[in-house]
Design a protein around this motif. Structure first.
Motif, PDB file in Angstrom:
ATOM      1  N   VAL A   1      -1.471   2.940  -2.454  1.00 47.82           N
ATOM      2  CA  VAL A   1      -2.054   4.208  -2.161  1.00 47.82           C
ATOM      3  C   VAL A   1      -1.480   5.577  -3.069  1.00 47.82           C
ATOM      4  CG1 VAL A   1      -1.753   5.976  -0.212  1.00 47.82           C
ATOM      5  CG2 VAL A   1      -2.248   3.789   0.467  1.00 47.82           C
TER       6      VAL A   1
ATOM      7  N   ASP B   1       0.896  -1.111   0.174  1.00 45.55           N
ATOM      8  CA  ASP B   1       0.104  -0.003  -0.083  1.00 45.55           C
ATOM      9  C   ASP B   1       0.798   1.258  -0.001  1.00 45.55           C
ATOM     10  OD1 ASP B   1      -2.105  -1.594   0.174  1.00 45.55           O
ATOM     11  OD2 ASP B   1      -2.904  -1.057   1.815  1.00 45.55           O
TER      12      ASP B   1
ATOM     13  N   ASP C   1     -10.753   0.514  -1.747  1.00 45.10           N
ATOM     14  CA  ASP C   1      -9.570   0.780  -0.620  1.00 45.10           C
ATOM     15  C   ASP C   1     -10.362   0.731   0.647  1.00 45.10           C
ATOM     16  OD1 ASP C   1      -7.706   1.794  -2.513  1.00 45.10           O
ATOM     17  OD2 ASP C   1      -8.964   3.608  -2.961  1.00 45.10           O
TER      18      ASP C   1
ATOM     19  N   ARG D   1      -6.321   1.727   4.656  1.00 42.21           N
ATOM     20  CA  ARG D   1      -5.919   2.399   3.618  1.00 42.21           C
ATOM     21  C   ARG D   1      -6.105   4.028   3.967  1.00 42.21           C
ATOM     22  NH1 ARG D   1      -6.311  -0.471  -2.196  1.00 42.21           N
ATOM     23  NH2 ARG D   1      -4.826  -2.108  -1.883  1.00 42.21           N
TER      24      ARG D   1
END
Length: 501
Positions: A380, A375, A490, A494
């Motif tokens: 991300v 991530d 997500d 996250r």
């Protein structure tokens, strides 16, 4: 059987390639002058050769380390053979269904390799599948390591990125002679190539590309000048010379490659002045905020409009870091190691670990670390790039590659790079090595066909075949056997990265 085929580039230049199975291939065509001596640290200049260039075999590659190392898995399908010496390595390879055609969509692939290695001629980037589907596919080499990305006083920064921009200019000027449409160019890349695509969205002159695809990248990974200077000091110290162009110009490529290997393995900490390492230790080399090409993180430039009018497809793989923690030799991850790693990435490490376990993103310390790294480095930043472009002119689409490889007793999963043979239409056609993709499984072959077709469709008309990603409807296509669409890719874990840089 293959036969020679020639293309006239004009101005007294032509290239001779090979045609076989309905595809014409031209390899190792220079787009820039050979970077030798002090020229390794200069702005790239257009190639100045004349006559006919023999493009029937792969050319040299950028100076880099070996890819075949005893005790390590074979990654040559992704990164190529390593260093094939030769001065003329700033080249392109071109695949086309018909040099005499016109108006074909063009795709330009930027290879990965941690900004220290790789080549556009790697077997996993064979463009025949794209050419058979009516696309002119171009791969390129660029300077890596010290010549490409070391910040060096007296030299322009981001030289490898400047190479990529010059190569895109070569495509604009010459691709019509290979049957392509210079007004319909899609640049795409994976890993360091995807980070390059993110940087190009901020830095490339308007009009060079119509579309862009980022596979496992984003646009949040540029080093600050202070971080880049720390790498420069380490490299110069290893070489025992001042950090000047004059001192570096006299060193052989072998010494520069050895210095890259030493600094990459040294554990050099790039957390400087309260700024975390944007490359998470996976590389010490990469684009730098130079105040010229990059005035900040590329994602902020995209948010401000530098990629307006460009259609954008972005995505990441579900288990990116498994390539490093499962496929490559690494010590077992303990709970203290997990906490230390999380502390380097986030101001609330225990909260982060607890949230990932609560979200089902791992049980063992190694599983949780893989999810955190996936991530932080890939998923991300991909989401941030999609969000930055979603409300700008030009469509935005997002995917998550979720098919899990059965390799390593199923632990490899949807690791970094596993989507590449699917994208290039090579599943069942090449040995995928450590990726462990079964080339005869009907479901896998169907997914490979659908993935490749989505990339072709996007390059052709800007629609990969699923709904756009927008601020109020964040649609994400899961690329796996089921092929689902989700508006909640997500999870709550996250959200903890929000505001963390």
């Amino acid at each position: 059987m293959s036969a020679d085929v020639a293309v006239d580039l004009g101005a007294g230049r032509s290239v001779r390639g090979l045609r076989a199975d309905g595809v014409a291939v031209f390899r190792g065509v220079p787009y820039a002058a050979a970077p030798v001596g002090a020229g390794r640290f200069e702005e790239p200049r257009p190639a100045a050769w004349s006559g006919e260039w023999d493009a029937r075999a792969c050319g040299p590659t950028a100076p880099q380390g070996r890819t075949e190392v005893p005790g390590l898995p074979d990654l040559s399908v992704l990164v190529g053979p390593g260093w094939l010496p030769g001065a003329e390595y700033l080249t392109v390879d071109v695949w086309t269904p018909d040099p005499g055609a016109g108006g074909l969509p063009v795709m330009v692939f930027v290879h990965g390799g941690s900004f220290t290695g790789g080549t556009g001629s790697a077997p996993g980037y064979d463009g025949s599948g794209f050419a058979r589907d009516g696309v002119v596919l171009v791969t390129l080499n660029y300077r890596v390591g010290v010549p490409g990305f070391l910040r060096l006083p007296g030299a322009p920064d981001n030289r490898g990125l400047r190479d990529q921009i010059l190569a895109l200019g070569w495509v604009r000027d010459h691709v019509a002679r290979f049957g392509g449409d210079p007004e319909n160019v899609t640049v795409f890349g994976e890993s360091a190539g995807a980070l390059s695509v993110g940087a190009l969205l901020a830095a490339a002159p308007a009009g060079l590309v119509r579309r862009a695809i980022s596979q496992s990248g984003g646009a949040s990974h540029a080093l600050t000048p202070a971080q880049a200077d720390r790498v420069t000091a380490a490299v110069a110290g290893q070489l025992g010379v001042p950090a000047t162009v004059a001192a570096f110009a006299g060193l052989p490529d072998e010494a520069l490659v050895e210095a890259v290997a030493h600094v990459s393995a040294s554990g050099l900490d790039l957390a400087v002045d309260g700024v975390r390492d944007p490359l998470m230790g996976l590389s010490r080399f990469g684009p730098v905020v130079d105040g010229e090409l990059l005035t900040g993180q590329p994602v902020e430039a995209v948010r401000a409009g530098t990629a307006d009018g460009v259609d954008l497809l972005v995505g990441a793989n579900r288990d990116e870091m498994n390539l490093y923690l499962v496929a490559l030799p690494s010590p077992p991850v303990t709970e203290p190691m997990l906490r230390a790693a999380a502390a380097r990435l986030h101001p609330g490490p225990q909260e982060l670990i607890d949230a990932y376990r609560a979200a089902g993103r791992g049980v063992t310390p190694g599983e949780v670390l893989s999810a955190l790294g996936t991530d932080y480095m890939f998923a991300v930043p991909t989401a941030r790039l999609a969000e930055a472009h979603a409300d700008r002119p030009g469509g935005t689409w997002r995917y998550e590659f979720a098919w899990r490889s059965p390799a390593a007793d199923g632990r490899l999963g949807a690791c970094h790079g596993v989507e590449l043979p699917f994208v290039f239409g090579l599943v069942g056609r090449i040995d995928t090595g450590v990726l462990g993709i079964p080339g005869t499984d009907p479901d896998v072959l169907a997914l490979a066909g659908a993935t490749h077709a989505a990339w072709v469709a996007f390059a052709r008309d800007g629609d990969p075949g699923w709904p756009r990603f927008t601020a109020d409807r964040p649609a994400v296509r899961r690329l796996d056997v089921a092929g689902s669409l989700t508006l909640a890719a997500d999870g709550p874990e996250r959200a903890l990265w929000r505001g963390v840089r």
